[in-house]
Structure formats: structure tokens, C-alpha cells
Write a protein that holds these residues in place. Structure first.
Motif, PDB file in Angstrom:
ATOM      1  N   GLU A 109       0.778  -1.016   0.086  1.00 59.44           N
ATOM      2  CA  GLU A 109      -0.013   0.047  -0.153  1.00 59.44           C
ATOM      3  C   GLU A 109       0.826   1.485  -0.025  1.00 59.44           C
ATOM      4  O   GLU A 109       0.795   2.254  -0.671  1.00 59.44           O
ATOM      5  CB  GLU A 109      -0.952  -0.057   1.378  1.00 59.44           C
ATOM      6  CG  GLU A 109      -1.865  -1.142   1.166  1.00 59.44           C
ATOM      7  CD  GLU A 109      -2.796  -1.323   2.399  1.00 59.44           C
ATOM      8  OE1 GLU A 109      -2.219  -0.945   3.426  1.00 59.44           O
ATOM      9  OE2 GLU A 109      -3.588  -2.124   2.612  1.00 59.44           O
ATOM     10  N   ASP A 110       1.888   1.342   0.847  1.00 63.83           N
ATOM     11  CA  ASP A 110       2.893   2.474   0.952  1.00 63.83           C
ATOM     12  C   ASP A 110       3.698   2.795  -0.438  1.00 63.83           C
ATOM     13  O   ASP A 110       3.842   3.907  -0.724  1.00 63.83           O
ATOM     14  CB  ASP A 110       3.858   2.237   2.128  1.00 63.83           C
ATOM     15  CG  ASP A 110       3.046   2.305   3.402  1.00 63.83           C
ATOM     16  OD1 ASP A 110       1.937   2.536   3.711  1.00 63.83           O
ATOM     17  OD2 ASP A 110       3.869   1.967   4.394  1.00 63.83           O
ATOM     18  N   GLU A 111       3.879   1.608  -0.989  1.00 58.96           N
ATOM     19  CA  GLU A 111       4.564   1.723  -2.152  1.00 58.96           C
ATOM     20  C   GLU A 111       3.907   1.834  -3.615  1.00 58.96           C
ATOM     21  O   GLU A 111       4.401   1.952  -4.681  1.00 58.96           O
ATOM     22  CB  GLU A 111       5.970   0.740  -2.197  1.00 58.96           C
ATOM     23  CG  GLU A 111       6.753   0.664  -1.103  1.00 58.96           C
ATOM     24  CD  GLU A 111       7.854   2.036  -1.197  1.00 58.96           C
ATOM     25  OE1 GLU A 111       7.764   2.392  -2.473  1.00 58.96           O
ATOM     26  OE2 GLU A 111       8.510   2.040  -0.274  1.00 58.96           O
ATOM     27  N   ASP A 112       2.722   1.715  -3.485  1.00 59.45           N
ATOM     28  CA  ASP A 112       1.686   1.643  -4.558  1.00 59.45           C
ATOM     29  C   ASP A 112       2.170   0.484  -5.478  1.00 59.45           C
ATOM     30  O   ASP A 112       2.315   0.861  -6.788  1.00 59.45           O
ATOM     31  CB  ASP A 112       1.479   2.963  -5.141  1.00 59.45           C
ATOM     32  CG  ASP A 112       0.526   2.994  -6.172  1.00 59.45           C
ATOM     33  OD1 ASP A 112      -0.429   2.438  -6.049  1.00 59.45           O
ATOM     34  OD2 ASP A 112       0.745   3.784  -7.251  1.00 59.45           O
ATOM     35  N   ALA A 113       2.292  -0.696  -4.948  1.00 58.91           N
ATOM     36  CA  ALA A 113       2.978  -1.755  -5.531  1.00 58.91           C
ATOM     37  C   ALA A 113       1.991  -2.516  -6.650  1.00 58.91           C
ATOM     38  O   ALA A 113       0.774  -2.058  -6.405  1.00 58.91           O
ATOM     39  CB  ALA A 113       3.517  -2.514  -4.608  1.00 58.91           C
ATOM     40  N   ASP A 114       2.457  -3.050  -7.657  1.00 56.32           N
ATOM     41  CA  ASP A 114       1.312  -3.912  -8.467  1.00 56.32           C
ATOM     42  C   ASP A 114       1.234  -5.156  -8.315  1.00 56.32           C
ATOM     43  O   ASP A 114       0.271  -5.811  -8.869  1.00 56.32           O
ATOM     44  CB  ASP A 114       2.082  -3.473  -9.910  1.00 56.32           C
ATOM     45  CG  ASP A 114       1.982  -1.997 -10.246  1.00 56.32           C
ATOM     46  OD1 ASP A 114       1.047  -1.292 -10.306  1.00 56.32           O
ATOM     47  OD2 ASP A 114       3.060  -1.334 -10.399  1.00 56.32           O
ATOM     48  N   LEU A 115       2.350  -5.839  -7.722  1.00 60.89           N
ATOM     49  CA  LEU A 115       2.270  -7.174  -7.474  1.00 60.89           C
ATOM     50  C   LEU A 115       3.190  -7.727  -6.355  1.00 60.89           C
ATOM     51  O   LEU A 115       4.024  -6.897  -5.976  1.00 60.89           O
ATOM     52  CB  LEU A 115       3.215  -7.863  -8.882  1.00 60.89           C
ATOM     53  CG  LEU A 115       3.325  -9.420  -9.004  1.00 60.89           C
ATOM     54  CD1 LEU A 115       1.696 -10.149  -9.188  1.00 60.89           C
ATOM     55  CD2 LEU A 115       4.225  -9.416 -10.247  1.00 60.89           C
ATOM     56  N   ILE A 116       2.589  -8.726  -5.750  1.00 60.62           N
ATOM     57  CA  ILE A 116       3.594  -9.407  -4.703  1.00 60.62           C
ATOM     58  C   ILE A 116       4.010 -10.863  -5.295  1.00 60.62           C
ATOM     59  O   ILE A 116       3.107 -11.599  -5.648  1.00 60.62           O
ATOM     60  CB  ILE A 116       2.586  -9.548  -3.175  1.00 60.62           C
ATOM     61  CG1 ILE A 116       2.236  -8.313  -2.887  1.00 60.62           C
ATOM     62  CG2 ILE A 116       3.582 -10.338  -2.272  1.00 60.62           C
ATOM     63  CD1 ILE A 116       1.251  -8.340  -1.699  1.00 60.62           C
ATOM     64  N   VAL A 117       5.190 -11.053  -4.739  1.00 60.72           N
ATOM     65  CA  VAL A 117       5.939 -12.507  -4.922  1.00 60.72           C
ATOM     66  C   VAL A 117       6.218 -13.066  -3.857  1.00 60.72           C
ATOM     67  O   VAL A 117       6.830 -12.373  -2.985  1.00 60.72           O
ATOM     68  CB  VAL A 117       6.892 -12.500  -6.304  1.00 60.72           C
ATOM     69  CG1 VAL A 117       7.509 -14.025  -6.252  1.00 60.72           C
ATOM     70  CG2 VAL A 117       6.487 -12.187  -7.596  1.00 60.72           C
ATOM     71  N   THR A 118       5.545 -14.180  -3.518  1.00 59.74           N
ATOM     72  CA  THR A 118       6.218 -14.793  -2.069  1.00 59.74           C
ATOM     73  C   THR A 118       6.437 -16.321  -2.339  1.00 59.74           C
ATOM     74  O   THR A 118       5.708 -17.019  -3.169  1.00 59.74           O
ATOM     75  CB  THR A 118       5.093 -14.526  -1.102  1.00 59.74           C
ATOM     76  OG1 THR A 118       5.292 -15.115   0.350  1.00 59.74           O
ATOM     77  CG2 THR A 118       3.693 -15.084  -1.363  1.00 59.74           C
ATOM     78  N   GLY A 119       7.105 -16.919  -1.315  1.00 64.99           N
ATOM     79  CA  GLY A 119       7.221 -18.352  -1.367  1.00 64.99           C
ATOM     80  C   GLY A 119       6.061 -18.995  -0.674  1.00 64.99           C
ATOM     81  O   GLY A 119       5.391 -18.293   0.346  1.00 64.99           O
ATOM     82  N   SER A 120       6.256 -20.324  -0.609  1.00 63.73           N
ATOM     83  CA  SER A 120       5.178 -20.967   0.496  1.00 63.73           C
ATOM     84  C   SER A 120       6.055 -21.995   1.007  1.00 63.73           C
ATOM     85  O   SER A 120       6.851 -22.982   0.399  1.00 63.73           O
ATOM     86  CB  SER A 120       4.191 -21.474  -0.234  1.00 63.73           C
ATOM     87  OG  SER A 120       3.364 -22.173   0.446  1.00 63.73           O
ATOM     88  N   ARG A 121       5.839 -22.230   2.344  1.00 60.31           N
ATOM     89  CA  ARG A 121       6.751 -23.286   2.999  1.00 60.31           C
ATOM     90  C   ARG A 121       5.905 -24.535   2.966  1.00 60.31           C
ATOM     91  O   ARG A 121       6.750 -25.610   3.551  1.00 60.31           O
ATOM     92  CB  ARG A 121       6.755 -22.874   4.604  1.00 60.31           C
ATOM     93  CG  ARG A 121       7.849 -21.726   4.863  1.00 60.31           C
ATOM     94  CD  ARG A 121       8.199 -21.547   6.010  1.00 60.31           C
ATOM     95  NE  ARG A 121       9.216 -20.620   6.157  1.00 60.31           N
ATOM     96  CZ  ARG A 121       9.382 -19.510   7.292  1.00 60.31           C
ATOM     97  NH1 ARG A 121       8.474 -19.686   8.011  1.00 60.31           N
ATOM     98  NH2 ARG A 121      10.229 -18.769   7.102  1.00 60.31           N
ATOM     99  N   GLY A 122       4.987 -24.470   2.483  1.00 56.50           N
ATOM    100  CA  GLY A 122       4.254 -25.794   2.301  1.00 56.50           C
ATOM    101  C   GLY A 122       3.602 -26.469   3.487  1.00 56.50           C
ATOM    102  O   GLY A 122       3.749 -27.877   3.924  1.00 56.50           O
ATOM    103  N   MET A 123       3.306 -25.768   4.696  1.00 61.25           N
ATOM    104  CA  MET A 123       2.699 -26.427   5.974  1.00 61.25           C
ATOM    105  C   MET A 123       1.600 -27.216   5.522  1.00 61.25           C
ATOM    106  O   MET A 123       0.532 -26.865   4.751  1.00 61.25           O
ATOM    107  CB  MET A 123       2.562 -25.352   6.982  1.00 61.25           C
ATOM    108  CG  MET A 123       3.786 -24.659   7.506  1.00 61.25           C
ATOM    109  SD  MET A 123       3.364 -23.388   8.775  1.00 61.25           S
ATOM    110  CE  MET A 123       2.409 -22.024   7.946  1.00 61.25           C
ATOM    111  N   GLY A 124       1.212 -28.147   6.435  1.00 57.50           N
ATOM    112  CA  GLY A 124       0.066 -28.946   6.580  1.00 57.50           C
ATOM    113  C   GLY A 124      -1.136 -28.078   7.156  1.00 57.50           C
ATOM    114  O   GLY A 124      -0.600 -27.037   7.609  1.00 57.50           O
ATOM    115  N   THR A 125      -2.393 -28.553   6.912  1.00 55.35           N
ATOM    116  CA  THR A 125      -3.578 -27.965   7.232  1.00 55.35           C
ATOM    117  C   THR A 125      -3.601 -27.441   8.698  1.00 55.35           C
ATOM    118  O   THR A 125      -3.880 -26.783   9.238  1.00 55.35           O
ATOM    119  CB  THR A 125      -4.722 -28.825   6.786  1.00 55.35           C
ATOM    120  OG1 THR A 125      -4.655 -29.159   5.344  1.00 55.35           O
ATOM    121  CG2 THR A 125      -6.294 -27.994   7.128  1.00 55.35           C
TER     122      THR A 125
END
Length: 151
Positions: A109-125
């Protein structure tokens, strides 16, 4: 035809995990544009201090653990800064304290970004339900598209 923005601002969530590095590598190899402005966001979590046994919870020990975590954070921020320089790309590193998901969405929000890229650790439910998931939080609260790189 959709109007494509010349310069995108892309936020990449970075912690010290291999999942974050793989997310960065995926972005770089698959969707990076020369004109992109990258913001690498790091939210220190101070695991050692929080997970220390109660018997070492004296002030001096906690202060030392905190100082070690702070130094590791500084070292990691320096590593991220070097990564941007080595890639010769427009960008910066943003290190902020707080809950990771909330901080990442705030940076967007602060940077008026257009996209987020993130990893996923693959935790179970069950683990994700108890601990929460940063990527789940981001997906549900982000005002922009989110790419979750699962490896």
C-alpha cells in the motif's frame, strides 16, 4: 487492449528460507521486466529470543540473544542489498518489524505496488491453522495480485 503499465513495482517477501530465494529466482527467470522496480521486504521474527527456554530468561541472556538476532538481520539485509546490486536492477530493501503478512501488505500500500511474489513453506493444514500462514494472509488481504511460488 489493456493498458500495460510501463514500470511495475513488485514486492518480493524475503526471509532467510530457501522458499523465499526460490520465489525470487522464479520471479527473475519468469516474469521480470527490465523496467520493474523491486522492493525486497524482510520482516525479522527473532525466533531465538522467542523460543529460548525459560531457564535462560535472565536479562543478560535475552539481551545477548536479541543482539545476535539483530546482527543476523543486518547481515541478511546486506545480503539482499548485494543481490539487487549484483542483478543491476532498480529496487530497494525494506526491513520492518511486525507481523509478516500485515507488514508486507502495508508495504504494498505504501509503495503503490502492482504485484506481490512470495514463497510458500508448504505447511500442512493443521499447522497452518494453528500458526497461520503468511502467504494465506497476503492472499486474503492484498489489494494487488499475489503469486505464491510453491516448490
Amino acid at each position: 487492449m489493456a493498458n500495460v503499465k510501463e514500470c511495475r513495482t513488485v514486492v518480493i517477501a524475503m526471509d532467510c528460507s530457501e522458499y523465499a530465494q526460490k520465489a525470487f529466482d522464479w520471479y527473475w527467470g519468469n516474469i521480470r521486466r527490465e523496467s520493474d522496480k523491486l522492493i525486497l521486504v524482510h520482516v525479522p521474527e527473532f525466533h531465538t529470543v522467542v523460543q529460548s527456554p525459560m531457564e535462560i530468561a535472565d536479562f543478560t541472556s535475552l539481551t545477548n540473544l536479541y543482539a545476535e538476532e539483530e546482527q543476523m538481520t543486518k547481515d541478511f539485509i546486506e545480503k539482499l542489498t548485494t543481490l539487487l546490486k549484483d542483478k543491476h536492477t532498480n529496487g530497494k530493501v525494506s526491513a520492518r518489524y511486525g507481523r509478516p503478512g500485515e507488514v508486507i501488505v502495508k508495504v504494498v500500500e505504501d509503495e503503490d505496488a502492482d504485484l506481490i511474489v512470495t514463497g510458500s513453506r508448504g505447511m500442512g493444514t493443521i499447522r497452518r491453522t494453528i500458526l497461520g500462514s503468511v502467504s494465506d494472509y497476503i492472499i486474503h488481504h492484498s489489494p494487488v495480485p499475489v503469486i505464491v511460488c510453491k516448490h
